[in-house]
Design a protein around this motif. Structure first.
Motif: not given
Length: 180
Positions: A93-106, A108-114, A160-164
């Motif tokens: 249910a988590i591995i194939y159906g889970g969805s997570v939304q996160l808001f992070v500091k740092g 945009a490049k690091e957020a994209g890599k994460l 900080e940038t709003g990039d998602t």
């Protein structure tokens, strides 16, 4: 109050150990427990979608203090009397159906890599129902790629940038195969 995934109440030694660790008398503690095979057990397991994402974030060495907020969801599987089947369903249910939304500091490049590394599909063990993976590794959780234990899809926003950034996807065919 502690919630446990088990079919049996904790032994007295565990209650006393928790009491000692928390500084509370054993009679002041409440333990709620539910087996994996029950509806309550299944709900409390899949409710960990955000928790497993945070655990993987830590494994990926992304600073946990940079995670500002998050939310996770996952489908609730039907209970099953067989432990392996029930465990497989809750993990799937988590591995194939889970969805997570996160808001992070740092950056945009690091957020994209994460976002790129966070979904379960980034794991070498992705692609089979969890019960089959567990059986292939002869019941040894530690032999399974730890990067498998994460949600199917993620959305990571650099505040900080709003990039998602979006990565992964829910696999409805695998969910149907696992959950019925």
């Amino acid at each position: 109050v502690l919630i446990l995934e088990t079919a049996e109440p904790p032994p007295r030694a565990i209650v006393e150990k928790v009491g000692k660790a928390t500084g509370l008398a054993a009679e002041k503690l409440t333990f709620l427990y539910a087996p994996t095979q029950s509806l309550a057990g299944g709900v409390q397991i899949v409710a960990r979608a955000l928790e497993v994402a945070l655990h993987k974030i830590n494994d990926l060495k992304f600073p946990l203090e940079n995670v500002v907020d998050g939310i996770g969801t996952a489908p609730i599987p039907a209970p099953h009397p067989d432990f392996l089947t029930a465990m497989g369903r809750t993990n799937d249910a988590i591995i194939y159906g889970g969805s997570v939304q996160l808001f992070v500091k740092g950056s945009a490049k690091e957020a994209g890599k994460l976002a790129e590394k966070l979904p379960s599909s980034a794991s070498r063990d992705y692609g089979q129902p969890f019960a089959e993976i567990f059986t292939r590794f002869k019941g040894d959780f530690y032999a399974i790629d730890p990067l498998l234990f994460s949600p199917a899809e993620v959305i990571v926003t650099a505040i900080e940038t709003g990039d998602t950034f979006r990565a992964g996807r829910r696999d409805l065919k695998m969910l149907e195969r696992s959950l019925g």
